[in-house]
Design a protein around this motif. Structure first.
Motif, PDB file in Angstrom:
ATOM      1  N   SER A  80       0.605  -1.239  -0.468  1.00 26.84           N
ATOM      2  CA  SER A  80      -0.124  -0.067  -0.287  1.00 26.84           C
ATOM      3  C   SER A  80       1.152   1.300   0.061  1.00 26.84           C
ATOM      4  CB  SER A  80      -0.721   0.022   0.859  1.00 26.84           C
ATOM      5  OG  SER A  80      -0.031   0.215   2.398  1.00 26.84           O
ATOM      6  N   TRP A  81       1.833   0.895  -0.170  1.00 25.56           N
ATOM      7  CA  TRP A  81       3.171   2.403   0.601  1.00 25.56           C
ATOM      8  C   TRP A  81       3.430   2.470  -0.651  1.00 25.56           C
ATOM      9  CZ3 TRP A  81       5.771   2.225   6.108  1.00 25.56           C
ATOM     10  CH2 TRP A  81       4.542   2.256   7.184  1.00 25.56           C
ATOM     11  N   GLY A  82       3.552   1.486  -1.834  1.00 23.05           N
ATOM     12  CA  GLY A  82       4.290   1.667  -2.817  1.00 23.05           C
ATOM     13  C   GLY A  82       5.620   0.836  -3.295  1.00 23.05           C
ATOM     14  N   VAL A  83       5.628  -0.300  -2.360  1.00 21.37           N
ATOM     15  CA  VAL A  83       7.297  -1.512  -1.627  1.00 21.37           C
ATOM     16  C   VAL A  83       6.953  -2.587  -2.558  1.00 21.37           C
ATOM     17  CG1 VAL A  83       8.763  -2.205  -0.411  1.00 21.37           C
ATOM     18  CG2 VAL A  83       7.950  -0.030   0.506  1.00 21.37           C
ATOM     19  N   GLN A  84       8.140  -2.432  -3.188  1.00 26.79           N
ATOM     20  CA  GLN A  84       7.745  -3.816  -3.836  1.00 26.79           C
ATOM     21  C   GLN A  84       8.297  -4.814  -3.244  1.00 26.79           C
ATOM     22  OE1 GLN A  84      10.322  -3.824  -7.778  1.00 26.79           O
ATOM     23  NE2 GLN A  84       9.477  -5.625  -7.854  1.00 26.79           N
ATOM     24  N   ILE A  85       8.085  -5.564  -3.503  1.00 24.96           N
ATOM     25  CA  ILE A  85       8.604  -7.250  -2.549  1.00 24.96           C
ATOM     26  C   ILE A  85       9.004  -8.058  -3.300  1.00 24.96           C
ATOM     27  CG2 ILE A  85       8.260  -8.582  -0.387  1.00 24.96           C
ATOM     28  CD1 ILE A  85       6.646  -6.930   0.845  1.00 24.96           C
ATOM     29  N   VAL A  86      10.136  -8.489  -3.637  1.00 17.18           N
ATOM     30  CA  VAL A  86      10.828  -9.384  -4.440  1.00 17.18           C
ATOM     31  C   VAL A  86      11.689 -10.377  -3.665  1.00 17.18           C
ATOM     32  CG1 VAL A  86      12.923  -9.772  -6.689  1.00 17.18           C
ATOM     33  CG2 VAL A  86      11.240  -7.293  -6.070  1.00 17.18           C
ATOM     34  N   PRO A  87      11.386 -11.605  -3.975  1.00 11.69           N
ATOM     35  CA  PRO A  87      12.013 -13.008  -3.524  1.00 11.69           C
ATOM     36  C   PRO A  87      13.656 -12.446  -3.000  1.00 11.69           C
ATOM     37  CG  PRO A  87      10.232 -13.369  -4.718  1.00 11.69           C
ATOM     38  CD  PRO A  87      10.601 -12.498  -5.467  1.00 11.69           C
ATOM     39  N   LEU A  88      14.670 -13.313  -2.306  1.00 12.34           N
ATOM     40  CA  LEU A  88      15.927 -12.983  -2.317  1.00 12.34           C
ATOM     41  C   LEU A  88      16.472 -13.563  -3.594  1.00 12.34           C
ATOM     42  CD1 LEU A  88      18.391 -11.295  -1.389  1.00 12.34           C
ATOM     43  CD2 LEU A  88      17.998 -12.807   0.554  1.00 12.34           C
ATOM     44  N   LYS A  89      15.804 -15.069  -3.563  1.00  9.00           N
ATOM     45  CA  LYS A  89      16.495 -16.421  -4.851  1.00  9.00           C
ATOM     46  C   LYS A  89      16.360 -15.657  -6.114  1.00  9.00           C
ATOM     47  CE  LYS A  89      13.096 -18.866  -3.367  1.00  9.00           C
ATOM     48  NZ  LYS A  89      11.978 -20.578  -3.090  1.00  9.00           N
ATOM     49  N   ARG A  90      15.964 -13.975  -6.301  1.00  7.09           N
ATOM     50  CA  ARG A  90      15.414 -13.700  -7.395  1.00  7.09           C
ATOM     51  C   ARG A  90      16.749 -12.023  -8.010  1.00  7.09           C
ATOM     52  NH1 ARG A  90      10.081 -12.909  -9.260  1.00  7.09           N
ATOM     53  NH2 ARG A  90      10.865 -11.625 -10.721  1.00  7.09           N
ATOM     54  N   ARG A  91      17.379 -12.332  -6.936  1.00  2.99           N
ATOM     55  CA  ARG A  91      18.014 -10.652  -6.789  1.00  2.99           C
ATOM     56  C   ARG A  91      18.894 -10.310  -7.468  1.00  2.99           C
ATOM     57  NH1 ARG A  91      20.079 -15.098  -3.578  1.00  2.99           N
ATOM     58  NH2 ARG A  91      22.251 -15.667  -3.544  1.00  2.99           N
ATOM     59  N   SER A  92      19.553 -11.770  -8.452  1.00  2.00           N
ATOM     60  CA  SER A  92      20.094 -11.719 -10.047  1.00  2.00           C
ATOM     61  C   SER A  92      19.323 -10.281 -10.892  1.00  2.00           C
ATOM     62  CB  SER A  92      20.644 -12.955 -10.618  1.00  2.00           C
ATOM     63  OG  SER A  92      19.839 -13.201 -10.833  1.00  2.00           O
ATOM     64  N   GLU A  93      18.241 -10.850 -10.765  1.00  2.00           N
ATOM     65  CA  GLU A  93      16.630 -10.350 -11.976  1.00  2.00           C
ATOM     66  C   GLU A  93      16.686  -8.916 -11.658  1.00  2.00           C
ATOM     67  OE1 GLU A  93      13.495 -13.640 -12.750  1.00  2.00           O
ATOM     68  OE2 GLU A  93      15.068 -13.987 -11.722  1.00  2.00           O
ATOM     69  N   HIS A  94      17.015  -8.381 -10.256  1.00  2.00           N
ATOM     70  CA  HIS A  94      16.080  -6.993  -9.758  1.00  2.00           C
ATOM     71  C   HIS A  94      17.419  -5.996  -9.253  1.00  2.00           C
ATOM     72  CE1 HIS A  94      12.203  -8.065 -10.052  1.00  2.00           C
ATOM     73  NE2 HIS A  94      12.729  -9.554  -9.806  1.00  2.00           N
ATOM     74  N   GLY A  95      18.317  -6.463  -9.687  1.00  2.00           N
ATOM     75  CA  GLY A  95      19.942  -5.380  -9.429  1.00  2.00           C
ATOM     76  C   GLY A  95      20.305  -5.347  -8.079  1.00  2.00           C
ATOM     77  N   PHE A  96      20.303  -6.313  -7.051  1.00  2.00           N
ATOM     78  CA  PHE A  96      20.517  -6.394  -6.221  1.00  2.00           C
ATOM     79  C   PHE A  96      22.250  -6.186  -6.575  1.00  2.00           C
ATOM     80  CE2 PHE A  96      22.972  -8.999  -2.896  1.00  2.00           C
ATOM     81  CZ  PHE A  96      21.914  -9.295  -1.306  1.00  2.00           C
ATOM     82  N   GLN A  97      23.181  -6.793  -7.331  1.00  2.00           N
ATOM     83  CA  GLN A  97      24.911  -6.408  -7.641  1.00  2.00           C
ATOM     84  C   GLN A  97      24.763  -4.915  -6.880  1.00  2.00           C
ATOM     85  OE1 GLN A  97      26.899  -8.655 -10.301  1.00  2.00           O
ATOM     86  NE2 GLN A  97      28.433  -7.405 -10.163  1.00  2.00           N
ATOM     87  N   SER A  98      23.742  -4.531  -7.841  1.00  2.00           N
ATOM     88  CA  SER A  98      24.138  -2.629  -8.466  1.00  2.00           C
ATOM     89  C   SER A  98      24.160  -2.195  -6.931  1.00  2.00           C
ATOM     90  CB  SER A  98      23.786  -2.118  -9.040  1.00  2.00           C
ATOM     91  OG  SER A  98      21.896  -2.593  -9.068  1.00  2.00           O
TER      92      SER A  98
END
Length: 144
Positions: A80-98
């Protein structure tokens, strides 16, 4: 390294050392001020792991916020606050490294993404990845 956490005794009774949602955020902000004054910010990262809606402010204030489990109230409020929740196991697809390699001295704004895990093993794997990224980055810097 300062670590703040709850304690669980042998009977399963939890002692909260940082009670309240805003107090948790304030502790993270206090730690950021400490790092800014006394530490090498480039080599520092604040990771907050929480499992309830009272952890949300702390999760968002940390450099990396990790939601443990599937707390429906936390997830519902975050979305409701506009926060995206992403599974950590998919971190490489969502810019975790950067994200973990970003210069946090320039970044004091709260993020709009949290990572979700089901167990501590996933967190351990991510921490090992962060460690390897930093070793490579700082090894490259020292070669020049």
């Amino acid at each position: 390294v300062p670590i703040w956490s709850n304690e669980v005794d042998i009977d399963g009774v939890v002692t909260l050392h940082v009670p309240g949602a805003l107090a948790k955020r304030d502790r993270i902000l206090e730690l950021k001020r400490y790092i800014k004054q006394d530490c090498d910010q480039a080599k520092s990262i604040i990771i907050y792991v929480g499992d309830s809606s009272t952890d949300l402010a702390g999760l968002l204030a940390a450099d990396v916020g990790i939601v443990m489990g599937n707390s429906s109230s936390l997830i519902q409020i975050a979305k409701s606050w506009g926060v995206q929740i992403v599974p950590l196991k998919r971190r490489s697809e969502h810019g975790f490294q950067s994200m973990v390699m970003t210069d946090r001295s320039e970044k004091d704004t709260e993020k709009k993404m949290l990572w979700q895990v089901d167990d501590w093993k996933e967190i351990d794997e991510a921490l090992q990845e962060i460690d390897e990224l930093w070793k490579e980055a700082y090894l490259d810097v020292t070669r020049f």
